[in-house]
Design a protein around this motif. Sequence first.
Motif, short mmCIF file in Angstrom:
data_model
loop_
_atom_site.label_atom_id
_atom_site.label_comp_id
_atom_site.label_asym_id
_atom_site.label_seq_id
_atom_site.Cartn_x
_atom_site.Cartn_y
_atom_site.Cartn_z
N LEU A 129 0.85 -1.19 0.00
CA LEU A 129 0.00 0.00 0.00
C LEU A 129 0.88 1.24 0.00
O LEU A 129 1.95 1.25 0.62
N PHE A 164 0.64 5.68 0.27
CA PHE A 164 -0.17 6.84 0.62
C PHE A 164 0.64 8.11 0.35
O PHE A 164 1.86 8.13 0.56
N GLU A 223 -11.92 -6.51 0.10
CA GLU A 223 -10.70 -5.70 0.09
C GLU A 223 -9.93 -5.82 1.40
O GLU A 223 -8.73 -5.55 1.43
N HIS A 267 -6.58 -6.56 -0.23
CA HIS A 267 -5.99 -5.25 -0.47
C HIS A 267 -5.73 -4.47 0.81
O HIS A 267 -5.40 -3.29 0.75
N GLY A 289 -7.85 -3.50 3.25
CA GLY A 289 -8.84 -2.44 3.40
C GLY A 289 -8.91 -1.87 4.79
O GLY A 289 -9.05 -0.65 4.97
N GLU A 302 -6.02 0.42 5.34
CA GLU A 302 -6.26 1.70 4.67
C GLU A 302 -7.16 2.59 5.52
O GLU A 302 -6.89 3.79 5.67
N ARG A 303 -8.21 2.03 6.09
CA ARG A 303 -9.13 2.83 6.89
C ARG A 303 -8.48 3.31 8.18
O ARG A 303 -8.72 4.43 8.63
N HIS A 337 -6.14 6.19 7.23
CA HIS A 337 -6.91 7.39 6.91
C HIS A 337 -7.46 8.02 8.17
O HIS A 337 -7.43 9.25 8.34
N ARG A 370 -4.51 7.40 -1.89
CA ARG A 370 -4.15 6.01 -1.69
C ARG A 370 -3.45 5.47 -2.92
O ARG A 370 -3.19 6.20 -3.88
N SER A 371 -3.16 4.19 -2.91
CA SER A 371 -2.44 3.57 -4.01
C SER A 371 -3.18 3.82 -5.32
O SER A 371 -4.40 3.62 -5.42
N ARG A 422 -5.16 0.75 -6.83
CA ARG A 422 -6.13 -0.02 -6.05
C ARG A 422 -7.40 -0.28 -6.84
O ARG A 422 -8.11 -1.27 -6.59
N SER A 456 -1.14 -7.52 -1.40
CA SER A 456 -2.26 -6.91 -2.11
C SER A 456 -2.25 -7.38 -3.56
O SER A 456 -1.23 -7.82 -4.08
#
Length: 1472
Positions: free
Chosen positions: A608, A610, A786, A790, A792, A795-796, A799, A826-827, A830, A1114
């Motif tokens: 990932l 950012f 995800e 991935h 997910g 990521e959350r 963020h 993000r990526s 994705r 991912s």
Amino acid sequence: MTVASKEHQGEAELVVPERQPATSTHQSRKKSGVAADASFLETLDQTSSVLDLHRSNLLRLQTQELVEECALVGSSKRLPSWTALVGPFVDQLTLLLGQVQLHKVNKETLETCPFDIPSLHVQADKQQKLLESFHNLKKKNQPLQVDSFQPPTTAQATQALQLIESCDALTKASGNANVLPTFSLTVKMPTTLWDQKDFRNEKYFSKRNVLVWHVAQSLAHNKKHRNKVGTVYWKYERNDKRKACLVIIPPVTATNNNNNSKQKNKNKKKQKVEPSMMKTPKFRIQIRFEMESIDWIPPIRLIPNRNNIPNNNHKDDNNAVTTLGSPLYNQALLEDAYHAFLPHQHQQQRANDSGDGDSDSDDDEEEEHYPHWAQAVVLLKIWCLQRGLLRAHDGLETDQLALLILYLYRTKQANARMAPLQVMAVVFKCLAQTQWMDDTMHTFNNNNTLQDEQDNLRRHSPGEALSAYGMDTNPNKRTTKRAVLVMPAHGKNEAQTIAMAKLAKLYAQQTKENANKGEPSTLLEVYRRHAPSPVFLDSTMRYNYFGRLSPSFMQQAQLEAARSLQYLHSPSMISSNSNNPSSSSMIVEDPFGCLFMTPARFWDRFDLYFQIPLKALRRPSAGNTKMMKSVWSPGQQVDLGGPFEAAARAIRIVLQRALGDRVRSMRILSTGNGTSQQSHDDSDQLPLHEVSGGKSAKSTTTTNNASPIGDDNLVFGISLNVDTCARIVDRGPPPEQTEAVQAFVDLWGDKAELRRFKDGAIVKAVVWNTTDKELSSSTTVRYQNEDTIHGGIVERIVHYMLQRHFLSSLSAGKKQKTQSQELVKRSALRDMTSFISGVVPDEAAKQANDPAASPWFTNPAHAHRCVMKAFEALASFLKEHSLPTVPVPGSLEEKTSRLCIPLAIDAVEPLSPCLRYSELFPPIPHPFLGSADVKGIKKASSVIGFEPVCIQIRFGASSKWPTDLKAIGAAKTAMLIQLANGIEDMISAGSRDGFEGPIVVTPSYLELGFRGYAFRLKVRADPEIRLLRGLFEPSTEATALLKALTREHIVSAMHHSMIHAVHTKHPSAGGVVRLAMRWCAGHLFSGHIPQEAVELLVAKVYTDQSSPLGAPGSVAAGFLRFLQLLESHDWVRQPLIVDPHSLIDDGDRAAIHSRFDQVRGPNHERGPPLYIISPCDRQGIDDAPTLADVNIATKPTTNNSNRLNKEGAIWNPSFTTNAPERVILARAIALARKSREFLVSKLTRFDTVGWHTAFQESEASFKNYDALLRVDADLVVDAGSSSKSIETEDFAAVSGTEIPETVFTKSIQERFSGPKRLRVKLYRNMRNEESDQVLYSFMPVDALVESLRKNFGSLALFFYNSLCPEVIGIAWRRPQAFESRPFSAMNSEYAQPCVAVGWKQDTMMILNASDVLREMRQYFEGLVTTVKVFRAPVVQQPPKHQTQAIHEKKRKVEQSDDDDESSDSDSDSDSD
């Protein structure tokens, strides 16, 4: 990145120095010679010691050649000619620097200075005071001093002074990541320039920057010597805005485009060429500015816990103010006296003159001499460059590597007799196993795992929050002190050096006198507690060589060192450690390639990415919590040298606390990780700013707050831990731990809620499930699955943490909040998930029964699991009802089965890709095949557009099988017929059991409908295979039949089990296979590259334990790695061995390579182009084992290993024997290279637009085919998978009740609905048996292409996209189709005469494309609407002179024939 040409590839590993082979064995091998080496090894038991010796010797030879190719110093080769220019150029530069007049610094210098001058920001009257400091230098007559420079003049550099001061230029550009060799030139600033307290409050750095800018202007504006100096650039040292340095690119000669050689020589005589000028830059000079002496600063003021910057205070809960130290500010001051802390012989004279006891050498000691020092530094430098560990702003420099090796030499951990590889192993061990930081995630053991990880394996354990927030819950845990390394003085050990250090004595004395409470009692404890970086001190204990290394960099370096240490050790040593079974069986196939040839930089490593704009970050301590004030404050921003480094370190600390064991590593993008070529071929992305000749004020000030690579963004990458990244709950500490609870709440804020768990605990916890509120407020699309494919949840979390603690607070409305969320990019790749998955719908969409919100069309994992459940139910039904349980009428003992088959079904084995998570579009239950699960469907197709679910049945052992091959084949067909009759009889009796639809029996398989799916059943008859293997002299047909049956039944079943295990362990691997198949189809490779080959390539990516990159976490990262493997592997000279479960040992690998060399031939032109070997490809052993015979989750036992290593086993590719062809593989490699470069460019620029073009063909590429067949549009069902145009959606604006549809959702709906003309309306509670009949496997275009390849494959290649077969591309085989050939009546089919052009004797025919296409029309009539021919096979027009010669020869032949005829006629007349 270019390091060196990879000329040697093979197995190699370092043998432990104590290990020695037997004397007799060594002598016999020496006598046998290289040619008899292989035959000699066959006579011995290939034990690990023999193989380790072979690997050690090969690796040693490879590294020696690498050093010879890349090194400037330490190589036996002659130095390049340009090295002779370094000395004269440096002499000229030294002369010019000595002429710089510092007293001429004026107000204009301050106004045009692009550097930050902090001390002048407050009051303007300080400018005059600063200028007076420079003006006073005229009276004191103190010019700049330049250290003597010693360029490389010999092939060996083994002394400390000679090596350390020139280590930046140890390698050529080819071994330096295409960066020009850099020579450092030290300019010493006069001590009289500094006032007594200039070291405080950044006053020193203000004067320093003004001086640097004045020198830069003096060099750039010197018109008289401009041609001698070249181009002057400036840059920041290690992205510290307080410190600038200069880089000089030597001048080059002007190119002359005049083609007249005489004029060239004349111009050369007129033009005056300087001796130091070159045609292209070959080196550069970096001018570093240091103090003449650091004695004007009290030594005690520069230790880590002393503060020299303003407003660096911290308030506790009682408002008590504590002054923090400024360790990195102090380190920056010490760096400007770097020359005073080097362990070289010059310190001896200074120590003797001053009587200093901290000298680094004694008169009685001879100079240090280590013959392999330079070579070890070169190898370590290349190793670091490939991993992005060198020249980062918070990373290692080459001189630090040399100093670390010197430390190991002086502490006797390495000795002068060690070879360079052995020195590297010692360095790796030191880096990996030293406890550099207090952080728990920092020290790696021999198994490449965290030593302290076992105390916190599960973040949701009761003590999870305590260990995460600095409170240890394990009272019995053994604590280890943080390591502090001290460079021993020459002739002394480390303890003696510490005891002799004056600074340590001074600190101990002051601490004892002041009796400060809480202060460390020794200087070593000061560094342990207060140094924010790893500690590696010089012999005076004043300077920290590792003072600039960040904790995140050190963690990454330790991970790489631990992994590389395994590459150097033999497999027997690794297997002796049983703590980590997965790594204990690791076999490093190519240690040299893993260590030095495989790039593993920033954009290759992480899952990932950012990006945060620096302008979006709030100011330090602006509304921060107590926790944040301790990691991000204005004082720390000043201490770290700028806002970037302060924000980067704070973000890393906060995210590490929040993510915990969800991630393996995290790193900020810095220099030394570039992928695109910068100016002067600088792949390290070092931003250089040219000092122009003009006088424009502050033309380059925009870079003062930039990142290390020169832009205004902070980029970081995260590597996922696939075992824990999808965890939904993070539990907090117990309520009685009030301090830890408060830290937990400070970190998570409102996200931390009080929850009750099943074990009775009521604690604060954070839950990351998906709610409608989150879906409505999210600015990015939420894909199905995800969290597992991935990251997910990661990521959350990222963020949320950034928005809570770092981003500027916007509370004026939802619109501004949305804008704040969109600041974090993000990526960029994705959204590739939209090709293989749908979007998570909200609750309203689910209740609306819209097919677009159905999990069948949005969640491929759900579809895969459902078809697997149907398979398990069918397997249970077949095995249960094939048992003899029904009494036979008229018999008391005899029983039969309900299916009325004579043999019981012993096993039902899966073969289909949809049963191992590999199907791009998994089948959807069809309402005509007994399914009512899919709701909201109004129409259904009368044909099945999905591939049938292929399975095979095995009957129990029995002697009833016939002994004739034809009879066995007939028996198999009879079994299928009887099975179909038995199922139909049960259905007629009212026991439907999920069966619906027609049952079709062919000689090879049986097709039926079960629970909505179309299944294809095959019979595996082991007696048939054993009978074929037992033939003494098998015919060609029998051999081909045995290969086909083995591949279809045995190898396919083993392959399925192996791939299913990989996809179960790595959830994103199945997504990568599906995306790779989408890429292959988009480039018209359908039918050319088998899906099994793609699965093996992806399995290699995920299970290659010898790769320096590790397994991706991912789909985007895995797909890029798939493309990289496809385009970078040497398919001509090396087989690809895929061994996910370590079932192939050293003997097997030797046999594989031997078989590969035999098949390839001496010219490497024969055999399968895509040579992939897996454990399933073992041939020549009776009763070949399946993966059920061994435990695929662990290393096989000794008995299994011996059984698998029977003599006579040979290894041949099973799935790539006939496909792809060589030309197909070449095209696939070229497209993989272009696709990866394109996608990486999108990734590095965070460009989310246009990435889908990597999955389609351009208009120009279609014109490269010789002919195109356009398929009838009614047969094209899935337009979303087209190779010509792909429509992608922008999901950012989707809101309300709208249901976003990805490309995957649209495609699978279209495939389920089928062709428009064949769709049938569905009515509730109504059935029509006749209209509900369906046709299985309706794929007419696939059948057409298969027929064309079968009948015309020798003339042309056929390309098409099986997902969307709009066109079929035809490429005539070259040179067969374009070569003329002799006339023959037997071979005159599809031929035409070619006597008009390029005629020569006995070559009168050429391929007639019109006849071929006319014959093809018999196959595609009714399916193809248009035929467009771009090129027809014609003989190439020869050159003009050859044409004239041909015509002349033809004329002479015709004339000769005429003469012969006339002579014959004359003779006839005479006879008459």
